[in-house]
Design an enzyme around this catalytic site. Structure first.
Site, PDB file in Angstrom:
ATOM      1  N   LYS A  13       0.774  -1.195   0.159  1.00  0.00           N
ATOM      2  CA  LYS A  13      -0.073   0.022  -0.103  1.00  0.00           C
ATOM      3  C   LYS A  13       0.888   1.194  -0.008  1.00  0.00           C
ATOM      4  O   LYS A  13       0.594   2.168  -0.545  1.00  0.00           O
ATOM      5  CB  LYS A  13      -0.889  -0.067   1.297  1.00  0.00           C
ATOM      6  CG  LYS A  13      -2.121  -1.158   1.344  1.00  0.00           C
ATOM      7  CD  LYS A  13      -2.617  -1.021   2.544  1.00  0.00           C
ATOM      8  CE  LYS A  13      -2.026  -1.051   3.996  1.00  0.00           C
ATOM      9  NZ  LYS A  13      -1.256  -2.422   4.181  1.00  0.00           N
ATOM     10  N   ARG A  88      -9.870   0.730   8.621  1.00  0.00           N
ATOM     11  CA  ARG A  88      -9.417  -0.402   8.792  1.00  0.00           C
ATOM     12  C   ARG A  88     -10.353  -1.289   9.761  1.00  0.00           C
ATOM     13  O   ARG A  88     -10.092  -2.405   9.847  1.00  0.00           O
ATOM     14  CB  ARG A  88      -8.195  -0.496   9.717  1.00  0.00           C
ATOM     15  CG  ARG A  88      -7.036  -0.902   9.095  1.00  0.00           C
ATOM     16  CD  ARG A  88      -5.616  -0.787  10.067  1.00  0.00           C
ATOM     17  NE  ARG A  88      -4.447  -1.195   9.713  1.00  0.00           N
ATOM     18  CZ  ARG A  88      -3.645  -0.772   9.348  1.00  0.00           C
ATOM     19  NH1 ARG A  88      -3.563   0.446   9.074  1.00  0.00           N
ATOM     20  NH2 ARG A  88      -2.386  -1.447   8.972  1.00  0.00           N
ATOM     21  N   ARG A 127      11.885  -5.361   5.103  1.00  0.00           N
ATOM     22  CA  ARG A 127      11.713  -3.808   4.596  1.00  0.00           C
ATOM     23  C   ARG A 127      12.546  -2.741   5.467  1.00  0.00           C
ATOM     24  O   ARG A 127      12.727  -3.168   6.583  1.00  0.00           O
ATOM     25  CB  ARG A 127      10.224  -3.556   4.930  1.00  0.00           C
ATOM     26  CG  ARG A 127      10.096  -2.216   5.018  1.00  0.00           C
ATOM     27  CD  ARG A 127       8.471  -1.827   4.995  1.00  0.00           C
ATOM     28  NE  ARG A 127       7.860  -2.443   6.241  1.00  0.00           N
ATOM     29  CZ  ARG A 127       6.406  -2.218   6.386  1.00  0.00           C
ATOM     30  NH1 ARG A 127       5.668  -1.837   5.493  1.00  0.00           N
ATOM     31  NH2 ARG A 127       6.069  -2.872   7.486  1.00  0.00           N
ATOM     32  N   ARG A 161      11.352  -0.820  10.950  1.00  0.00           N
ATOM     33  CA  ARG A 161      10.263  -0.429  12.066  1.00  0.00           C
ATOM     34  C   ARG A 161      10.163  -1.424  13.040  1.00  0.00           C
ATOM     35  O   ARG A 161      10.450  -2.527  12.863  1.00  0.00           O
ATOM     36  CB  ARG A 161       8.621  -0.576  11.002  1.00  0.00           C
ATOM     37  CG  ARG A 161       8.278   0.773  10.447  1.00  0.00           C
ATOM     38  CD  ARG A 161       7.266   0.744   9.621  1.00  0.00           C
ATOM     39  NE  ARG A 161       6.028  -0.248  10.188  1.00  0.00           N
ATOM     40  CZ  ARG A 161       5.142  -0.135   9.260  1.00  0.00           C
ATOM     41  NH1 ARG A 161       5.052   0.404   8.181  1.00  0.00           N
ATOM     42  NH2 ARG A 161       4.163  -0.898   9.843  1.00  0.00           N
ATOM     43  N   ARG A 172      -0.548  -8.881  13.436  1.00  0.00           N
ATOM     44  CA  ARG A 172      -0.933  -7.821  12.327  1.00  0.00           C
ATOM     45  C   ARG A 172      -1.775  -8.571  11.403  1.00  0.00           C
ATOM     46  O   ARG A 172      -2.943  -8.086  10.889  1.00  0.00           O
ATOM     47  CB  ARG A 172       0.017  -7.102  11.850  1.00  0.00           C
ATOM     48  CG  ARG A 172       0.496  -5.888  12.928  1.00  0.00           C
ATOM     49  CD  ARG A 172       1.723  -5.501  12.550  1.00  0.00           C
ATOM     50  NE  ARG A 172       1.808  -4.723  11.304  1.00  0.00           N
ATOM     51  CZ  ARG A 172       2.981  -4.475  10.571  1.00  0.00           C
ATOM     52  NH1 ARG A 172       4.171  -4.820  11.158  1.00  0.00           N
ATOM     53  NH2 ARG A 172       2.825  -3.710   9.536  1.00  0.00           N
TER      54      ARG A 172
HETATM   55  P1  AP5 Z   1       4.982  -1.557   1.572  1.00  0.00           P
HETATM   56  O1  AP5 Z   1       4.519  -1.051   0.692  1.00  0.00           O
HETATM   57  O2  AP5 Z   1       5.741  -0.889   2.907  1.00  0.00           O
HETATM   58  O3  AP5 Z   1       3.464  -2.447   2.304  1.00  0.00           O
HETATM   59  P2  AP5 Z   1       2.388  -1.859   3.262  1.00  0.00           P
HETATM   60  O4  AP5 Z   1       1.189  -2.472   2.879  1.00  0.00           O
HETATM   61  O5  AP5 Z   1       2.440  -0.288   3.166  1.00  0.00           O
HETATM   62  O6  AP5 Z   1       2.595  -2.500   4.534  1.00  0.00           O
HETATM   63  P3  AP5 Z   1       2.496  -1.716   6.080  1.00  0.00           P
HETATM   64  O7  AP5 Z   1       3.159  -2.819   7.204  1.00  0.00           O
HETATM   65  O8  AP5 Z   1       2.839  -0.415   6.232  1.00  0.00           O
HETATM   66  O9  AP5 Z   1       0.985  -1.995   6.264  1.00  0.00           O
HETATM   67  P4  AP5 Z   1       0.401  -1.863   7.613  1.00  0.00           P
HETATM   68  O10 AP5 Z   1      -1.277  -1.654   7.052  1.00  0.00           O
HETATM   69  O11 AP5 Z   1       0.710  -2.956   8.565  1.00  0.00           O
HETATM   70  O12 AP5 Z   1       1.160  -0.799   8.575  1.00  0.00           O
HETATM   71  P5  AP5 Z   1       0.593   0.760   8.764  1.00  0.00           P
HETATM   72  O13 AP5 Z   1       1.988   1.595   8.801  1.00  0.00           O
HETATM   73  O14 AP5 Z   1      -0.512   1.086   8.021  1.00  0.00           O
HETATM   74  O15 AP5 Z   1       5.767  -2.969   1.368  1.00  0.00           O
HETATM   75  C1  AP5 Z   1       6.383  -3.952   2.139  1.00  0.00           C
HETATM   76  C2  AP5 Z   1       7.663  -4.254   1.649  1.00  0.00           C
HETATM   77  O16 AP5 Z   1       7.437  -4.804   0.381  1.00  0.00           O
HETATM   78  C3  AP5 Z   1       8.476  -2.951   1.337  1.00  0.00           C
HETATM   79  O17 AP5 Z   1       9.864  -3.396   1.510  1.00  0.00           O
HETATM   80  C4  AP5 Z   1       8.484  -3.158  -0.396  1.00  0.00           C
HETATM   81  O18 AP5 Z   1       9.562  -2.620  -0.881  1.00  0.00           O
HETATM   82  C5  AP5 Z   1       7.960  -4.344  -0.594  1.00  0.00           C
HETATM   83  N1  AP5 Z   1       7.026  -4.570  -1.741  1.00  0.00           N
HETATM   84  C6  AP5 Z   1       6.159  -3.766  -2.027  1.00  0.00           C
HETATM   85  N2  AP5 Z   1       5.298  -4.000  -3.027  1.00  0.00           N
HETATM   86  C7  AP5 Z   1       6.271  -5.458  -3.565  1.00  0.00           C
HETATM   87  C8  AP5 Z   1       5.743  -6.173  -4.623  1.00  0.00           C
HETATM   88  N3  AP5 Z   1       4.841  -6.051  -5.329  1.00  0.00           N
HETATM   89  N4  AP5 Z   1       6.621  -7.157  -4.731  1.00  0.00           N
HETATM   90  C9  AP5 Z   1       7.741  -7.452  -3.947  1.00  0.00           C
HETATM   91  N5  AP5 Z   1       7.997  -6.542  -2.768  1.00  0.00           N
HETATM   92  C10 AP5 Z   1       7.188  -5.502  -2.646  1.00  0.00           C
HETATM   93  O19 AP5 Z   1      -0.052   0.531  10.480  1.00  0.00           O
HETATM   94  C11 AP5 Z   1       0.966   0.017  11.701  1.00  0.00           C
HETATM   95  C12 AP5 Z   1       0.299   0.129  12.992  1.00  0.00           C
HETATM   96  O20 AP5 Z   1      -0.274   1.117  13.301  1.00  0.00           O
HETATM   97  C13 AP5 Z   1      -1.182  -0.984  12.669  1.00  0.00           C
HETATM   98  O21 AP5 Z   1      -0.432  -2.287  13.016  1.00  0.00           O
HETATM   99  C14 AP5 Z   1      -1.791  -0.381  13.901  1.00  0.00           C
HETATM  100  O22 AP5 Z   1      -1.493  -0.634  15.040  1.00  0.00           O
HETATM  101  C15 AP5 Z   1      -1.691   1.159  13.506  1.00  0.00           C
HETATM  102  N6  AP5 Z   1      -2.668   1.663  12.690  1.00  0.00           N
HETATM  103  C16 AP5 Z   1      -2.569   2.412  11.352  1.00  0.00           C
HETATM  104  N7  AP5 Z   1      -3.699   2.833  10.834  1.00  0.00           N
HETATM  105  C17 AP5 Z   1      -4.674   2.392  11.456  1.00  0.00           C
HETATM  106  C18 AP5 Z   1      -6.152   2.526  11.513  1.00  0.00           C
HETATM  107  N8  AP5 Z   1      -6.666   3.031  10.568  1.00  0.00           N
HETATM  108  N9  AP5 Z   1      -6.647   1.874  12.336  1.00  0.00           N
HETATM  109  C19 AP5 Z   1      -6.215   1.297  13.409  1.00  0.00           C
HETATM  110  N10 AP5 Z   1      -4.925   1.124  13.695  1.00  0.00           N
HETATM  111  C20 AP5 Z   1      -4.223   1.684  12.792  1.00  0.00           C
END
Ligand code: AP5
Length: 219
Positions: A13, A88, A127, A161, A172
């Site tokens: 994402k 979410r 990552r 991270r 997660r």
């Molecule tokens: P990346 O693009 O970083 O993936 P992502 O989907 O953004 O993953 P996140 O871990 O950031 O998502 P998340 O939703 O768990 O975390 P968030 O920060 O929102 O890609 C991952 C890796 O793969 C990278 O190294 C990239 O280079 C590689 N890659 C990408 N695409 C690829 C492909 N096609 N092929 C190969 N490699 C690829 O949330 C963190 C925490 O915050 C949550 O756990 C929660 O506690 C809290 N939080 C955030 N938002 C909310 C909400 N709305 N409600 C409640 N809690 C929340």
């Protein structure tokens, strides 16, 4: 363009949101980044958030909805925005619907990046990001052009991270299936949802995504 990117942790994402944000010249609203900024500020709220995030659980709907409500009315969102990590839960999706109705700006598209669970752990554990500008990289899938040097700002400092351990990622993922996957039928009913093959290489996912957005704009 008002877009939601949906998908499990590590689906890509953030990676795709950065590329679409540059292409459309609109902001990426990453709730994960906003929460990490609050944690980094050292505030008492940040300390509470850190405990929740490092356990792999979700932050409460009340906090998240207030955060997004304040953000989407800012000037830079007038032309559109990309939501990365919000909504979410069904409660967050319903609150978002109300916010967008209030400001008279409906969503254009909801895109799911579909990735198998076993690929996600490999993605997340490899990552890392530039400690200076935040540009994202991966040990195998997205290396900087010059090893150890950020492509964007030239920094040689990188960080990983705190919630990217295998144990936390597993939690997660469990939470994703229980609390966030119900958003797929929710948005299916609106006719806005399109699922893309998030298992494809990064540049192919980007091509699929840009083509889906063109179709959404033409609709
Ligand atoms: P990346 O693009 O970083 O993936 P992502 O989907 O953004 O993953 P996140 O871990 O950031 O998502 P998340 O939703 O768990 O975390 P968030 O920060 O929102 O890609 C991952 C890796 O793969 C990278 O190294 C990239 O280079 C590689 N890659 C990408 N695409 C690829 C492909 N096609 N092929 C190969 N490699 C690829 O949330 C963190 C925490 O915050 C949550 O756990 C929660 O506690 C809290 N939080 C955030 N938002 C909310 C909400 N709305 N409600 C409640 N809690 C929340």
């Amino acid at each position: 363009m008002r877009l939601i990117l949906l998908g499990p942790p590590g689906a890509g994402k953030g990676t795709q949101a950065d590329l679409v944000a540059a292409q459309y010249n609109i902001p990426k609203l990453s709730t994960g980044d906003m929460l990490r900024a609050e944690v980094a500020s050292g505030s008492s709220l940040g300390k509470e958030l850190q405990a929740v995030m490092s356990s792999g659980a979700l932050v409460s709907d009340d906090i998240m909805i207030a955060l997004i409500r304040a953000r989407i009315v800012r000037e830079d969102c007038a032309k559109g925005f990309i939501l990365d990590g919000f909504p979410r839960t069904v409660g967050q999706a319903q609150a978002l619907d109300e916010m967008l109705t209030d400001i008279g700006c409906p969503l254009n598209a909801v895109i799911e990046l579909a990735v198998q669970d076993d690929a996600l752990v490999a993605r997340i554990s490899g990552r890392y990001a530039c400690a200076q500008c935040g540009a994202g990289y991966h040990d195998r899938f997205k290396k900087p052009v010059t090893d150890g040097v950020c492509d964007l700002c030239g920094s040689t400092q990188f960080s990983r991270r705190a919630d990217d351990s295998v144990e936390t990622v597993t939690k997660r993922l469990t939470n994703y299936h229980a609390q966030t996957a119900p958003l797929l039928p929710y948005y299916q009913r609106t006719g806005l949802l399109k699922s893309l093959d998030g298992m494809a290489p990064i540049h192919e996912v980007t091509a699929q995504l840009l083509s889906a957005l063109k179709a959404a704009e033409a609709a």
